[in-house]
Design a protein around this motif. Structure first.
Motif, PDB file in Angstrom:
ATOM      1  N   VAL A 242      -0.832   5.650  -6.985  1.00 39.89           N
ATOM      2  CA  VAL A 242      -2.129   5.012  -7.230  1.00 39.89           C
ATOM      3  C   VAL A 242      -3.173   5.595  -6.281  1.00 39.89           C
ATOM      4  N   ARG A 243      -4.327   5.972  -6.821  1.00 38.75           N
ATOM      5  CA  ARG A 243      -5.394   6.551  -6.011  1.00 38.75           C
ATOM      6  C   ARG A 243      -6.574   5.602  -5.838  1.00 38.75           C
ATOM      7  N   ALA A 244      -6.594   4.495  -6.565  1.00 41.25           N
ATOM      8  CA  ALA A 244      -7.669   3.513  -6.408  1.00 41.25           C
ATOM      9  C   ALA A 244      -7.671   2.976  -4.983  1.00 41.25           C
ATOM     10  N   LEU A 245      -8.845   2.595  -4.501  1.00 43.17           N
ATOM     11  CA  LEU A 245      -8.971   2.035  -3.156  1.00 43.17           C
ATOM     12  C   LEU A 245      -8.397   0.630  -3.129  1.00 43.17           C
ATOM     13  N   MET A 246      -7.744   0.268  -2.016  1.00 46.67           N
ATOM     14  CA  MET A 246      -6.953  -0.961  -1.938  1.00 46.67           C
ATOM     15  C   MET A 246      -7.444  -1.897  -0.848  1.00 46.67           C
ATOM     16  N   THR A 247      -7.347  -3.195  -1.149  1.00 41.97           N
ATOM     17  CA  THR A 247      -7.544  -4.208  -0.120  1.00 41.97           C
ATOM     18  C   THR A 247      -6.474  -5.272  -0.281  1.00 41.97           C
ATOM     19  N   GLY A 248      -6.423  -6.206   0.691  1.00 44.02           N
ATOM     20  CA  GLY A 248      -5.363  -7.203   0.694  1.00 44.02           C
ATOM     21  C   GLY A 248      -5.700  -8.422  -0.118  1.00 44.02           C
ATOM     22  N   SER A 249      -6.482  -9.336   0.476  1.00 45.26           N
ATOM     23  CA  SER A 249      -6.968 -10.499  -0.243  1.00 45.26           C
ATOM     24  C   SER A 249      -8.474 -10.565  -0.052  1.00 45.26           C
ATOM     25  N   ASN A 250      -9.102 -11.660  -0.464  1.00 50.51           N
ATOM     26  CA  ASN A 250     -10.534 -11.537  -0.684  1.00 50.51           C
ATOM     27  C   ASN A 250     -11.339 -12.818  -0.491  1.00 50.51           C
TER      28      ASN A 250
ATOM     29  N   MET B 126      -5.848  -6.881   7.675  1.00 53.36           N
ATOM     30  CA  MET B 126      -6.291  -5.895   6.693  1.00 53.36           C
ATOM     31  C   MET B 126      -6.905  -4.662   7.350  1.00 53.36           C
ATOM     32  N   ARG B 127      -6.674  -4.502   8.631  1.00 52.37           N
ATOM     33  CA  ARG B 127      -7.350  -3.435   9.382  1.00 52.37           C
ATOM     34  C   ARG B 127      -7.019  -2.034   8.886  1.00 52.37           C
ATOM     35  N   ASP B 128      -5.851  -1.844   8.273  1.00 54.50           N
ATOM     36  CA  ASP B 128      -5.423  -0.508   7.859  1.00 54.50           C
ATOM     37  C   ASP B 128      -5.727  -0.209   6.394  1.00 54.50           C
ATOM     38  N   LEU B 129      -6.395  -1.127   5.693  1.00 49.96           N
ATOM     39  CA  LEU B 129      -6.658  -0.949   4.267  1.00 49.96           C
ATOM     40  C   LEU B 129      -8.019  -0.295   4.044  1.00 49.96           C
ATOM     41  N   ASP B 130      -8.300   0.066   2.797  1.00 50.53           N
ATOM     42  CA  ASP B 130      -9.448   0.915   2.499  1.00 50.53           C
ATOM     43  C   ASP B 130     -10.789   0.212   2.599  1.00 50.53           C
ATOM     44  N   PHE B 131     -10.838  -1.075   2.237  1.00 50.99           N
ATOM     45  CA  PHE B 131     -12.100  -1.806   2.264  1.00 50.99           C
ATOM     46  C   PHE B 131     -11.803  -3.295   2.420  1.00 50.99           C
ATOM     47  N   THR B 132     -12.828  -4.054   2.741  1.00 49.20           N
ATOM     48  CA  THR B 132     -12.685  -5.504   2.781  1.00 49.20           C
ATOM     49  C   THR B 132     -13.472  -6.118   1.633  1.00 49.20           C
ATOM     50  N   ASP B 133     -13.111  -7.347   1.304  1.00 45.55           N
ATOM     51  CA  ASP B 133     -13.655  -8.013   0.119  1.00 45.55           C
ATOM     52  C   ASP B 133     -13.886  -9.479   0.476  1.00 45.55           C
ATOM     53  N   CYS B 134     -14.762 -10.126  -0.270  1.00 42.83           N
ATOM     54  CA  CYS B 134     -15.027 -11.543   0.013  1.00 42.83           C
ATOM     55  C   CYS B 134     -15.502 -12.255  -1.242  1.00 42.83           C
ATOM     56  N   HIS B 135     -15.282 -13.569  -1.256  1.00 43.21           N
ATOM     57  CA  HIS B 135     -15.811 -14.451  -2.283  1.00 43.21           C
ATOM     58  C   HIS B 135     -16.767 -15.450  -1.640  1.00 43.21           C
ATOM     59  N   GLY B 136     -17.813 -15.813  -2.363  1.00 42.13           N
ATOM     60  CA  GLY B 136     -18.746 -16.790  -1.826  1.00 42.13           C
ATOM     61  C   GLY B 136     -19.525 -17.488  -2.921  1.00 42.13           C
TER      62      GLY B 136
ATOM     63  N   ALA C 142       0.830  -1.207   0.000  1.00 38.59           N
ATOM     64  CA  ALA C 142       0.000   0.000   0.000  1.00 38.59           C
ATOM     65  C   ALA C 142       0.864   1.257   0.000  1.00 38.59           C
ATOM     66  N   ASP C 143       1.890   1.291   0.843  1.00 45.25           N
ATOM     67  CA  ASP C 143       2.763   2.457   0.918  1.00 45.25           C
ATOM     68  C   ASP C 143       3.478   2.688  -0.419  1.00 45.25           C
ATOM     69  N   TYR C 144       3.963   1.609  -1.014  1.00 48.45           N
ATOM     70  CA  TYR C 144       4.682   1.731  -2.281  1.00 48.45           C
ATOM     71  C   TYR C 144       3.766   2.257  -3.386  1.00 48.45           C
ATOM     72  N   LEU C 145       2.594   1.642  -3.530  1.00 48.46           N
ATOM     73  CA  LEU C 145       1.707   2.030  -4.624  1.00 48.46           C
ATOM     74  C   LEU C 145       1.104   3.412  -4.399  1.00 48.46           C
ATOM     75  N   ARG C 146       0.753   3.708  -3.157  1.00 51.69           N
ATOM     76  CA  ARG C 146       0.120   4.994  -2.872  1.00 51.69           C
ATOM     77  C   ARG C 146       1.131   6.144  -2.916  1.00 51.69           C
ATOM     78  N   ASN C 147       2.259   5.954  -2.262  1.00 51.31           N
ATOM     79  CA  ASN C 147       3.190   7.066  -2.053  1.00 51.31           C
ATOM     80  C   ASN C 147       4.286   7.182  -3.108  1.00 51.31           C
ATOM     81  N   GLU C 148       4.714   6.050  -3.685  1.00 48.88           N
ATOM     82  CA  GLU C 148       5.779   6.102  -4.684  1.00 48.88           C
ATOM     83  C   GLU C 148       5.251   6.055  -6.116  1.00 48.88           C
ATOM     84  N   VAL C 149       4.216   5.248  -6.339  1.00 48.02           N
ATOM     85  CA  VAL C 149       3.673   5.131  -7.699  1.00 48.02           C
ATOM     86  C   VAL C 149       2.563   6.155  -7.928  1.00 48.02           C
TER      87      VAL C 149
END
Length: 479
Positions: free
Chosen positions: A290-298, A309-319, A281-288
């Motif tokens: 990227v402004r899209a909202l980010m999550t870890g896995s899903n 994933m507590r510090d990321l923008d949203f959570t995601d799930c598959h079902g 997140a730090d690399y993509l947000r601050n160095e690259v």
């Protein structure tokens, strides 16, 4: 399919040999709901996370996403096909697509150059096709969820250890190995900084590209992804021993078995997982940039994964209901008769105070009950105020269909699944079903969440059915 039980013949599949096939054409729609979309996507600024909502930055209005996946070769249609497909998706009520499996080298087309002995450069023709498709989708008011690491099969030229023994996406080692993370950063930087010649914008600067995850169905807590391959296992053990010494945790001198969960091990793995997410997140947000909202896995695993994933923008799930097994078979049972539904599993990932997205859901063909899910999940998403969802999947190929047959996950021509999209899109996107008036929370304290007893989506019988009576969210650490 026929099964004999106690000398009684039970028919588990209806005989359809005398039925007349009916499938949807790939290039037309019976209705036009494209008026629901604002065009082009991104015209009202960036989509941002405010509390548990997705908000349009220029208007302050909430936006919901009714979406679908485009998988593997389906991401690389011809220009003529791209225009037709984008228009058809908008007509069916879609306002988001997830670009998925674009790195899958088993597809007829993928992002990487097939001639190279590495996966560090893009195929020009494939990237041009993707660029134009994104341009067409954007013009139709369809936003983009851009996957990163899904099915990348590393090659010798990538200079990674045990390359011939790695699973696709180097699961689970890509969550902690320095070289693999370096290659992920390179891939993401090259993709996000690439300028789409049709929009004139780098991907990172295009407000139509709104969501991303770092890696698909890939983490350190899944039993099916054991940490056993050398030299990765030994490197993680060395890191674990340093951590143990710093935290006064005793470890025996025998090799660490990462398949045996202990409280210290889960605490360590949660820190490693969270560190990986934060590094990306730090690399993509601050160095690259990227402004899209980010999550870890899903996917739904344990509260420890949610905690990482507590510090990321949203959570995601598959079902899925009756996901196809490894041999391709699909159980033919209705969810309507089940006590525990896929919604009970999905909603576990919905964390209080964060937006929530369901990037894969489905009830695959040839399940005869598959028509039950499309409207049902739209109703649940409305009742629970989920922020978006994307069915798996539209197609896996960009080839024009040569016949009318259905397939397990492809839904583009299935009237029982995709045929119900317009009604579901109206229900969900217009808010036709009122949100839940009563609320409930599943409280998981930190000492339980990050432990060997970390609860999972399957270990919560007390929440069964609540998603259809109350707005339910997982409250991590705080009541």
């Amino acid at each position: 399919l026929q099964v004999v039980v106690n000398d009684l013949l039970l028919v588990s599949q209806t005989d359809t040999s005398q039925w007349i096939p009916y499938t949807l054409p790939w290039d037309a729609a019976p209705i036009d709901l494209s008026f629901l979309n604002h065009k082009p996507a991104g015209k009202y600024g960036w989509v941002v996370a405010e509390g548990d909502k997705f908000i349009l930055s220029e208007t302050g209005e909430e936006i919901r996403f009714w979406g679908i996946n485009l998988s593997a070769g389906a991401n690389f249609p011809t220009k003529e096909q791209a225009r037709i497909i984008a228009k058809r998706l908008a007509q069916f009520g879609v306002n988001l697509v997830r670009i998925h499996h674009a790195d899958a080298q088993w597809a007829e087309r993928h992002l990487f150059s097939p001639q190279a002995n590495h996966t560090r450069s893009f195929d020009r023709d494939s990237l041009d096709r993707l660029d134009y498709f994104i341009y067409c989708l954007k013009n139709e008011g369809i936003y983009i969820y851009l996957d990163q690491l899904v099915h990348r099969h590393f090659k010798v030229g990538d200079e990674v250890d045990a390359v011939d023994q790695l699973e696709p996406a180097a699961k689970p080692y890509s969550n902690f190995d320095e070289r693999l993370i370096e290659l992920q950063k390179e891939f993401s930087r090259n993709l996000w900084t690439h300028v789409n010649p049709y929009t004139g914008l780098a991907y990172k600067d295009d407000p139509a590209i709104v969501l991303m995850e770092f890696t698909n169905e890939n983490d350190l807590f899944t039993d099916g992804l054991p940490i056993t391959l050398e030299p990765y296992r030994t490197r993680l053990e060395q890191r674990y021993r340093l951590w143990a010494a710093e935290n006064n945790v005793y470890l025996p001198s025998t090799p660490v078995d990462f398949t045996r969960k202990t409280d210290p091990l889960i605490t360590f793995l949660e820190e490693v997982q969270r560190s990986y997410y934060q590094e990306m997140a730090d690399y993509l947000r601050n160095e690259v940039g990227v402004r899209a909202l980010m999550t870890g896995s899903n996917w739904p695993r344990t509260a420890a994964l949610l905690a990482s994933m507590r510090d990321l923008d949203f959570t995601d799930c598959h079902g899925y209901w009756n996901h196809a097994t490894s041999d391709g078979s699909v159980e033919n049972t209705p969810m309507l008769k089940a006590e525990k539904t896929v919604f009970d599993i999905i909603n576990f990932q919905r964390v209080a105070g964060k937006p929530f997205f369901v990037s894969e859901w489905g009830e695959p063909w040839p399940n005869e009950w598959r028509a039950e899910l499309t409207l049902w999940i739209a109703a649940i998403a409305s009742f629970q105020e989920w922020n978006g969802l994307a069915m798996y999947t539209y197609r896996h190929s960009s080839e024009v269909p040569k016949n009318s047959s259905l397939s397990t996950f492809d839904s583009f021509n299935d009237p029982a699944r995709f045929g119900l999209f317009p009604a579901a899109a109206l229900l969900y996107r217009r808010g036709d079903l009122e949100a839940a008036q009563q609320k409930a929370a599943l409280y998981i304290p930190e000492e339980l969440a990050i432990s060997a007893s970390s609860p999972s989506a399957w270990s919560m019988p007390q929440t069964v059915g609540i998603v259809e009576t109350h707005r339910l969210e997982t409250a991590l650490f705080q009541r």
